[in-house]
Design an enzyme around this catalytic site. Structure first.
Site, PDB file in Angstrom:
ATOM      1  N   ASN A  59       0.178  16.403  -3.126  1.00 10.34           N
ATOM      2  CA  ASN A  59      -0.837  16.387  -4.013  1.00 10.34           C
ATOM      3  C   ASN A  59      -1.571  17.509  -4.138  1.00 10.34           C
ATOM      4  OD1 ASN A  59      -3.310  16.131  -2.540  1.00 10.34           O
ATOM      5  ND2 ASN A  59      -2.365  14.038  -2.114  1.00 10.34           N
ATOM      6  N   ALA A  78      -9.836  13.136   3.044  1.00 11.83           N
ATOM      7  CA  ALA A  78      -8.404  13.343   2.947  1.00 11.83           C
ATOM      8  C   ALA A  78      -7.967  12.680   1.272  1.00 11.83           C
ATOM      9  CB  ALA A  78      -7.386  12.830   3.870  1.00 11.83           C
ATOM     10  N   LYS A 103      19.907  13.116   2.652  1.00 15.12           N
ATOM     11  CA  LYS A 103      19.393  13.810   1.617  1.00 15.12           C
ATOM     12  C   LYS A 103      20.081  13.113   0.207  1.00 15.12           C
ATOM     13  CE  LYS A 103      19.318  18.300  -0.596  1.00 15.12           C
ATOM     14  NZ  LYS A 103      20.477  19.442  -0.806  1.00 15.12           N
ATOM     15  N   ILE A 118      -6.815   3.890   4.428  1.00 16.64           N
ATOM     16  CA  ILE A 118      -7.417   4.233   5.555  1.00 16.64           C
ATOM     17  C   ILE A 118      -8.941   4.046   5.435  1.00 16.64           C
ATOM     18  CG2 ILE A 118      -7.632   6.174   7.268  1.00 16.64           C
ATOM     19  CD1 ILE A 118      -5.015   7.601   5.879  1.00 16.64           C
ATOM     20  N   PHE A 138     -15.033   9.451  -0.129  1.00 17.24           N
ATOM     21  CA  PHE A 138     -14.945  10.523  -1.205  1.00 17.24           C
ATOM     22  C   PHE A 138     -14.295   9.892  -2.326  1.00 17.24           C
ATOM     23  CE2 PHE A 138     -16.280  15.027  -0.183  1.00 17.24           C
ATOM     24  CZ  PHE A 138     -16.905  14.615   0.972  1.00 17.24           C
TER      25      PHE A 138
HETATM   26  N1  CTP Z   1      -8.299   7.035   0.885  1.00 15.73           N
HETATM   27  C1  CTP Z   1      -7.916   6.406   1.943  1.00 15.73           C
HETATM   28  N2  CTP Z   1      -6.511   6.006   2.076  1.00 15.73           N
HETATM   29  C2  CTP Z   1      -6.007   6.065   0.960  1.00 15.73           C
HETATM   30  C3  CTP Z   1      -6.606   6.155  -0.368  1.00 15.73           C
HETATM   31  C4  CTP Z   1      -7.664   6.654  -0.262  1.00 15.73           C
HETATM   32  O1  CTP Z   1      -8.465   6.529   3.051  1.00 15.73           O
HETATM   33  N3  CTP Z   1      -4.620   5.473   1.088  1.00 15.73           N
HETATM   34  C5  CTP Z   1      -9.815   7.437   1.052  1.00 15.73           C
HETATM   35  C6  CTP Z   1      -9.920   8.929   0.552  1.00 15.73           C
HETATM   36  O2  CTP Z   1      -9.925   9.794   1.604  1.00 15.73           O
HETATM   37  C7  CTP Z   1     -11.330   8.893   0.088  1.00 15.73           C
HETATM   38  C8  CTP Z   1     -11.548   7.630  -0.691  1.00 15.73           C
HETATM   39  O3  CTP Z   1     -10.579   6.625  -0.223  1.00 15.73           O
HETATM   40  O4  CTP Z   1     -12.600   9.000   0.754  1.00 15.73           O
HETATM   41  C9  CTP Z   1     -11.100   7.397  -2.162  1.00 15.73           C
HETATM   42  O5  CTP Z   1     -10.102   7.782  -2.648  1.00 15.73           O
HETATM   43  P1  CTP Z   1      -9.311   8.116  -4.188  1.00 15.73           P
HETATM   44  O6  CTP Z   1      -8.091   8.597  -4.221  1.00 15.73           O
HETATM   45  O7  CTP Z   1     -10.345   8.603  -4.902  1.00 15.73           O
HETATM   46  O8  CTP Z   1      -9.446   6.544  -4.316  1.00 15.73           O
HETATM   47  P2  CTP Z   1      -8.191   5.509  -4.531  1.00 15.73           P
HETATM   48  O9  CTP Z   1      -8.561   4.318  -3.655  1.00 15.73           O
HETATM   49  O10 CTP Z   1      -7.047   6.072  -4.573  1.00 15.73           O
HETATM   50  O11 CTP Z   1      -8.875   4.959  -6.012  1.00 15.73           O
HETATM   51  P3  CTP Z   1      -8.077   5.352  -7.687  1.00 15.73           P
HETATM   52  O12 CTP Z   1      -6.492   6.231  -7.307  1.00 15.73           O
HETATM   53  O13 CTP Z   1      -8.118   4.192  -8.205  1.00 15.73           O
HETATM   54  O14 CTP Z   1      -9.077   6.241  -8.175  1.00 15.73           O
END
Ligand code: CTP
Length: 399
Positions: free
Chosen positions: A211, A275, A288, A307, A324
């Protein structure tokens, strides 16, 4: 009060093309209240003049160990005794090797050997010199000796090559200096785990899904926490960013690696999950994936562990867990729901709709969602956001 008021920095200028950037560095440090004294190596004097350094620092410049005049005015021992921090910038391969070996053949290396003050090395050199095993050895030795080494930046170099070895930008050097000078203050003894950057999820041995997260915000937070004296473990996905000085960085690639590295970093007093973890990984192929004509291959996605939520459920849960939220609409509403769902204490929500330029950019508009409500901060540079978050964490811990 200015950031560096009352602080004294001994700036050792090595012989590299980046030496001219120390002129700007001196200005920025003095603007923030620091006293800067310079030691110019023989090589450094090929690139900048003692006159320029003296004019900008408004201090005499020390160039030669054996100048009796310099020695009577200020001996080399006194030079490092007066300093709160020694900064070697640019730290050439030659200087790093001498420092690592403990050589003391000139004023710069003697001052470095004679000091018990913190030392920050800011290397800059040709990419091949930086990657040479001899330089790798010097860096490893210096880090083991407690010298903070700022990772060089990547990019086009004066020598026409491309890669790591460039002197970091002056604001990054200032931030690293702040981290060194701020040690042992508000967050001394507090261990903070920070996650930053994207994760890469392999499709096959040669391809991955990623990403656009740059890691800048997470790195800035790690640097500011270190500046307040915290012991910081930065678990980072692939970013190409220099590790902030004084921060222990653990490099990971996938969400599963990141989860394991975070678990290994516990116990921590605080966790700040910045993250952009991939929500899904690919059921990856061992070999591959080849074109076979006809239908393109379908990727089967498997949900990754959350996480942040995992840290909140851990038996040794950090006292304060900050998540975040990157949202493109209904930012506050979604952030509040996310705080509940994941079980964290705070959510730092930001609007990452493409028109905001937040992703990869340098500014951020934050809504801080805590059990007490929502605060919306004005648009700030990511470094200022990081400083505010670090200060808020220190407030929350009553430090
Ligand atoms: N996060 C994490 N592990 C994941 C996904 C997200 O630790 N597998 C943490 C990110 O580091 C951040 C928070 O969760 O602190 C929010 O991440 P975000 O991507 O905004 O939320 P999602 O849970 O992915 O929700 P959505 O995609 O529905 O917005």
């Amino acid at each position: 009060m200015a950031m560096f008021e009352g602080k004294s920095i001994l700036l050792i200028v090595g012989g590299g093309i980046a030496a001219y950037k120390t002129l700007e560095l001196i200005r920025r440090l003095r603007e923030r209240g620091a006293t800067v004294r310079c030691v110019l190596t023989e090589g450094g004097a090929q690139f900048v003049t003692p006159m320029s350094l003296a004019a900008l620092s408004e201090q005499p410049v020390f160039t030669d160990l054996f100048s009796l005049k310099d020695e009577t005015e200020m001996g080399h021992i006194q030079l490092s005794r007066l300093a709160d921090l020694l900064v070697v910038c640019p730290a050439t391969a030659d200087l790093l090797a001498k420092m690592a070996a403990g050589l003391a053949g000139d004023l710069a290396t003697t001052a470095l050997l004679a000091t018990d003050k913190p030392v920050l090395a800011v290397p800059a050199m040709n990419v091949r010199m930086w990657q040479h095993p001899a330089t790798r050895r010097s860096i490893a030795q210096l880090r083991a000796d407690g010298v903070a080494v700022l990772e060089p930046a990547s990019g086009p170099m004066a020598c026409g090559e491309f890669g790591p070895g460039r002197l970091p930008e002056v604001p990054d050097i200032v931030q690293a200096i702040a981290a060194q000078l701020g040690r042992g203050t508000r967050l001394a003894g507090v261990h903070v785990l920070v996650t930053a950057g994207p994760t890469h999820e392999p499709i096959d041995p040669g391809r991955y899904i990623a990403n656009r997260s740059s890691g800048k915000q997470g790195y800035a937070i790690a640097a500011e926490l270190a500046a307040l004296g915290a012991t910081v473990t930065l678990v980072s996905g692939p970013t190409g960013l220099a590790a902030p000085a004084g921060v222990t960085r653990v490099d990971v690639e996938t969400a599963l690696d990141m989860e394991a590295a975070c678990a290994a970093a516990l116990p921590a007093d605080v966790a700040v999950c910045v993250a952009a973890v991939a929500d899904w990984r690919v059921e990856a192929a061992a070999q591959k994936v080849k074109k076979q004509g006809g239908e393109p291959p379908a990727l089967r996605l498997i949900e990754n562990p959350d996480i942040l939520a995992g840290l909140c459920r851990a038996t040794n849960r950090p006292r304060l867990v900050v998540g975040f939220a990157a949202e493109t609409e209904k930012v506050i509403e979604h952030a509040q729901a996310k705080r509940q769902k994941k079980g964290c204490d705070w959510i730092v929500a930001n609007d990452v709709a493409p028109e905001t330029g937040v992703m990869g950019g340098d500014a951020n508009t934050i809504h801080l969602v805590t059990p007490d409500g929502v605060e919306t901060w004005p648009t700030l540079a990511k470094s200022a956001v990081a400083r505010n978050i670090a200060e808020r964490i220190a407030d929350a811990l009553d430090r």
